[in-house]
Design a protein around this motif. Structure first.
Motif: not given
Length: 526
Positions: A130-142, A385-398
């Motif tokens: 619930m948290l890992v889905a909600l936090v990026p959605v909320y931040i994206a919307e503001v 490479f995973y932390g530097g290029f992927v781990d953050t990106t997937i949540y931003v993108y979705c």
């Protein structure tokens, strides 16, 4: 937009929400260090000694179940939060997730047998999703479009803070003479971060986009005006433009789609395309092996010839590097772009996994310290490479590819896919490493290589666009375009906004906006 707008209000909201990110990271990571504590094995009646064949096999099965049940709980939590967040708002959903998380963490810390521990991991997984889905959605919307990657990227960076804190707490607890403290204290801290989140949620504003979608534009305007207030912009054009775009797009979306359920993600063509893209992005992460390595890092390092204390130290250092990488990923994501970042990351990971597999195949189980140390170095290269290029990106993108009226459901589905993808790997990882050794790594060479091609072919770039304008790259209607306007087009738009399209007092337009939405609903009913 009229100009880049980043206020202290934006920063304060993001940092407060990131307590939810830390909660998720700590919840997920703490089990990888718990299974590195000998006292936990002793209390639960498990063993890491392969000479005790029957008990060793049972222990591997139980550990796989513990990993898997967290993911199973997360699958249900991800699907649940999509509905709950759209129905009751982002704030109430955050509070509910925090309370469930506190319960799950307390039950783990107080577990008296392994069955209770497994149930508690399921509950915690539900809340964590619930948290890992909600936090990026909320931040994206503001967040302002030009720095949305930076701000939403803090979610990925801060859940690595949770990973890092969990790792170092485990290191410190390992040296305690109190056998119970060794593993109960780190687990008990799972309740701390959601408790803090409960406190900060009280003053957080509701998502303005959610308010508009619920026919409450006057409340949305008050929040947007505060979020994007700029003393250098007396007309507050940035906030007015965004408000105009949000309300216009919301009316257009309702006219096109009406009320949308989870099922519509698969039945409506343009939503289906987004859903398939999000599914690919979230599947690619577990198929890369990152979460398996995250979860088993202590065991993997120990398998390369290091004792328990050194394994915990090296794993803590590994997680710390991942945390640094995620912050870096968030920092340059708006410049590098989402798709390019993922491709670079996965290609780098493939290279290091190939070398790691070769080292384990040739030197695993030997006493060649140089080779085994090189094996650890490859794990560090992988996470760079995973932390530097992927781990953050997937949540931003979705979090940004779905329209507002279905964003929470889309992100919830994405998180469910992420954990569903992790489930077979986590369930099989302990046994897989124990039975086929280095060959298990082949999965994380072949699958990522296939996914890189799919990402390049299917995933459109979203950097720099507002959430509403991203509709256009999925062939949906964009009611108002604000990005890349000429100066003449910008002046004309601002003039119309100030002269009555939205009005000098946008709150006064709320009845008109409600009528627009009601008209759309009547048209759909007819």
């Amino acid at each position: 937009m009229a100009h880049l707008s980043l206020s202290w209000a934006n920063v304060a909201i993001v940092l407060s929400l990131c307590l939810g990110s830390i909660s998720y990271g700590y919840d997920f990571s703490i089990i990888s260090t718990t299974v590195g504590q000998p006292t936990w094995y002793a209390y639960m009646g498990l063993t890491t000694d392969p000479t005790q064949a029957s008990l060793y096999s049972y222990s591997n099965s139980i550990i796989g179940t513990i990993f898997g049940l967290f993911s199973a709980g997360a699958i249900f939590g991800g699907l649940f939060v999509g509905w709950f967040s759209d129905a009751h708002g982002r704030k109430k959903s955050l509070l509910s997730a925090a309370v469930i998380n506190i319960v799950g963490g307390a039950l783990q810390a107080g577990s008296v047998h392994v069955g209770m521990f497994i149930v508690a991991r399921f509950i915690t997984g539900f809340a964590a999703a619930m948290l890992v889905a909600l936090v990026p959605v909320y931040i994206a919307e503001v967040a302002p479009p030009a720095i949305r990657g930076l701000l939403v990227g803090q979610h990925g960076a801060f859940f690595l803070v949770g990973y890092t804190v969990a790792a170092w707490v485990a290191v410190g607890s390992f040296y305690s003479a109190n056998a119970s403290f060794n593993w109960r204290f780190p687990l008990s801290l799972q309740a701390l971060w959601p408790l803090l989140l409960c406190f900060f949620v009280y003053w957080l504003p509701e998502s303005p986009r959610w308010l508009v979608s619920k026919g409450r534009p006057d409340e949305a305007w008050k929040i947007l005006a505060k979020l994007h207030y700029d003393p250098k912009d007396p007309e507050q054009l940035f906030a007015r433009e965004e408000f105009f775009q949000i309300t216009s797009q919301c009316a257009a979306d309702k006219a096109s789609y009406g009320d949308v359920s989870l099922l519509h993600l698969f039945t409506k063509p343009h939503l289906r395309k987004r859903t398939l893209v999000a599914t690919l992005v979230m599947w690619a992460s577990p198929a890369n092996g990152a979460i398996v390595i995250y979860s088993n890092i202590v065991v993997l390092v120990a398998g390369l010839g290091f004792d328990s204390a050194d394994s915990l130290l090296l794993s803590a250092g590994w997680i710390t590097l991942a945390c640094v990488g995620n912050f870096a990923n968030a920092f340059y994501l708006d410049k590098l772009g989402r798709v390019r970042s993922m491709v670079i990351g996965y290609v780098g990971c493939i290279v290091f996994v190939i070398i790691e597999a070769a080292i384990v195949a040739e030197y695993g189980g030997t006493t060649n310290k140089a080779a085994l140390s090189a094996g650890v170095a490859m794990l560090f290269g992988f996470i760079t490479f995973y932390g530097g290029f992927v781990d953050t990106t997937i949540y931003v993108y979705c979090s940004e590819i779905f329209p507002t009226h279905v964003r929470a459901k889309g992100m919830g589905w994405s998180i469910a896919v992420f954990f569903l993808g992790n489930l077979p790997f986590l369930e099989s990882s302990t046994t897989g490493y124990a039975t086929i050794g280095w060959k298990y790594y082949l999965l994380f060479i072949i699958l990522p290589a296939l996914n890189v091609g799919l990402l390049i072919y299917f995933c459109p770039e979203t950097k720099g666009l507002s959430l509403e304008e991203i509709n256009g790259i999925f062939e949906d209607k964009v009611a108002v375009r604000l990005t890349n306007l000429t100066e003449e087009e910008r002046r004309d738009l601002d003039s119309r906004i100030l002269d009555g399209v939205v009005g000098k007092d946008p709150q006064a337009q709320a009845p008109e906006r409600n009528n627009v939405e009601k008209s759309a609903e009547v048209t759909l009913d007819e």
